[in-house]
Each structure stands twice: as structure tokens, then as C-alpha cells.
Design a protein around this motif. Sequence first.
Motif, PDB file in Angstrom:
ATOM      1  N   GLY A 179       8.924   8.530  -5.161  1.00  0.00           N
ATOM      2  CA  GLY A 179       8.907   9.343  -6.351  1.00  0.00           C
ATOM      3  C   GLY A 179       8.952   8.489  -7.606  1.00  0.00           C
ATOM      4  N   TRP A 180       8.774   9.129  -8.746  1.00  0.00           N
ATOM      5  CA  TRP A 180       8.762   8.444 -10.035  1.00  0.00           C
ATOM      6  C   TRP A 180      10.092   7.738 -10.312  1.00  0.00           C
ATOM      7  N   VAL A 185       0.866  -1.178   0.000  1.00  0.00           N
ATOM      8  CA  VAL A 185       0.000   0.000   0.000  1.00  0.00           C
ATOM      9  C   VAL A 185       0.905   1.231   0.000  1.00  0.00           C
ATOM     10  N   VAL A 186       0.935   1.966  -1.093  1.00  0.00           N
ATOM     11  CA  VAL A 186       1.899   3.056  -1.222  1.00  0.00           C
ATOM     12  C   VAL A 186       1.292   4.274  -1.914  1.00  0.00           C
ATOM     13  N   ALA A 187       1.955   5.411  -1.695  1.00  0.00           N
ATOM     14  CA  ALA A 187       1.692   6.624  -2.468  1.00  0.00           C
ATOM     15  C   ALA A 187       2.845   6.805  -3.447  1.00  0.00           C
ATOM     16  N   LEU A 188       2.524   7.190  -4.671  1.00  0.00           N
ATOM     17  CA  LEU A 188       3.543   7.405  -5.688  1.00  0.00           C
ATOM     18  C   LEU A 188       3.401   8.799  -6.286  1.00  0.00           C
ATOM     19  N   GLU A 189       4.540   9.403  -6.565  1.00  0.00           N
ATOM     20  CA  GLU A 189       4.572  10.720  -7.203  1.00  0.00           C
ATOM     21  C   GLU A 189       4.905  10.528  -8.676  1.00  0.00           C
ATOM     22  N   PRO A 190       3.998  10.920  -9.583  1.00  0.00           N
ATOM     23  CA  PRO A 190       4.209  10.645 -11.007  1.00  0.00           C
ATOM     24  C   PRO A 190       5.168  11.601 -11.702  1.00  0.00           C
TER      25      PRO A 190
END
Length: 233
Positions: free
Chosen positions: A225-226, A173-178
Motif C-alpha cells: 500500500g501507499w 517487481v512489485v504492485a503498489l496501491e497509490p
Amino acid sequence: MSLQAKNIAVFGASSAVAQAMINQLTERFPKATVHAFSRQGDNPIDYLDESALAAAAERVTQTEPLDFILIANGILHDDQVAPEKALGQLSAANFEHVFEINTIIPALIAKHFLPKLNRQSPAYFVALSARVGSISDNRLGGWYAYRASKAALNMLIRTAAIEVARRNKQAVVVALEPGTVDTALSKPFQNNVPAHKLFTPDQSAEHLLSVLDQLTPEQSGRFFGWDGHEIQP
């Protein structure tokens, strides 16, 4: 752990990055079923209607659990709001509007869809966040509602990951920065972005999938991050 998927749900599917992700996921997993949700389109949904979310979660998992969930909902500006440059530009209405889309809707999706993740094999729940949601990385100020809503989203991901890990040891379960993607969302703010850091939606999707391929459950709850580097809260 390498990403594999047979049953996929994408929210905010009308966005350029989400469309690129859907295309690449379909290419990578040609036998997968992709459920694409948006406010309009072929599979419309009212994100604030919890009965609709609950029904959708049941419908898409009738035969098998979800292996991959992507939340691409987000707002930086529209005809109602723009990023604030100073405290004097803050308003309750704008904060409510931005938080509803960037934080509350992802929270409701998590409530109804995270329990539907596959528990027998690796499964992923991904929310697209923003680097400006990092408190420690904030050196320019401004953009109050957007920064705060994304910081809250990152906390939501962290907290949900802790809960999910208790019953699903294989979940990521993660947040990603495109990154900065050449879309309508970033168009007014591209002047100071170096050409090599302004990505097409397809490039951004490639980056995000490459990052996901490298992640393990031990990294669940974090923000990347991306380029695969972790972004600190």
C-alpha cells in the motif's frame, strides 16, 4: 535499497499519478532519461500491438538497460463501463474492456520490457494496482470486473517476479496501491473517503517513491500500500 535510476520507462503516462511520478523522478534524477508512453501524446503507442512494444523496448535500451519501469495504465469507469453493484449488471463486453486495460496490457508490457531491466545494479518494475484487488480484504462486494482484473494483475506481478529472480537477483517487481487520489477516476467515489485519505497526485507519488526506497529484492512479487504496509492477496 534506495531507488536510483538513469533510464526510466513510464506507461499510462497521461494519468495524473503517472505525471506526478514523472515530475518527481525527473526532479530526483535530473540526468535520467524518461520515456513516457501513452495512447496519445508525444510518444504514442498501441499497447496491444506487440511489434510496437517490442520495437519500443529495443529503442529505449539501445545505450543502457532500464532501471525503473512504471505501469500506470488502469480503468475503473469510462463512457462504456461502470463498477457493477450486482451480478445482474455483469457483461462479457465490460469484463473484456476492463481486463484488457488493467491486466492484459500490463502483461504485454512485462513480456517485452521486464527482460530489459538492469542486471548490474538495482532495478524496479512497478505496476499500480488497487486495494480492492485483494481477495482477503474484500468485505463490501461489488465492482466485479475491476476487482477481478486487479487481483489478476497482482498474480501477474507475483508470477513474473519469480521468473525474473532466476536471472536478475537485484530486480524488485512489485504492485503498489497509490491510495485514493483526487482524479477523474476516483471522483464519483470520494464521498466516503476521509479528507486525510484523499491524496493529490503529488502526495501519492511521494508516498509511492518513499515505499520503493525501502523495498529490497527479497520483497519482490508482493503488493504494498501507499503507506508501505503489505496488502495480502
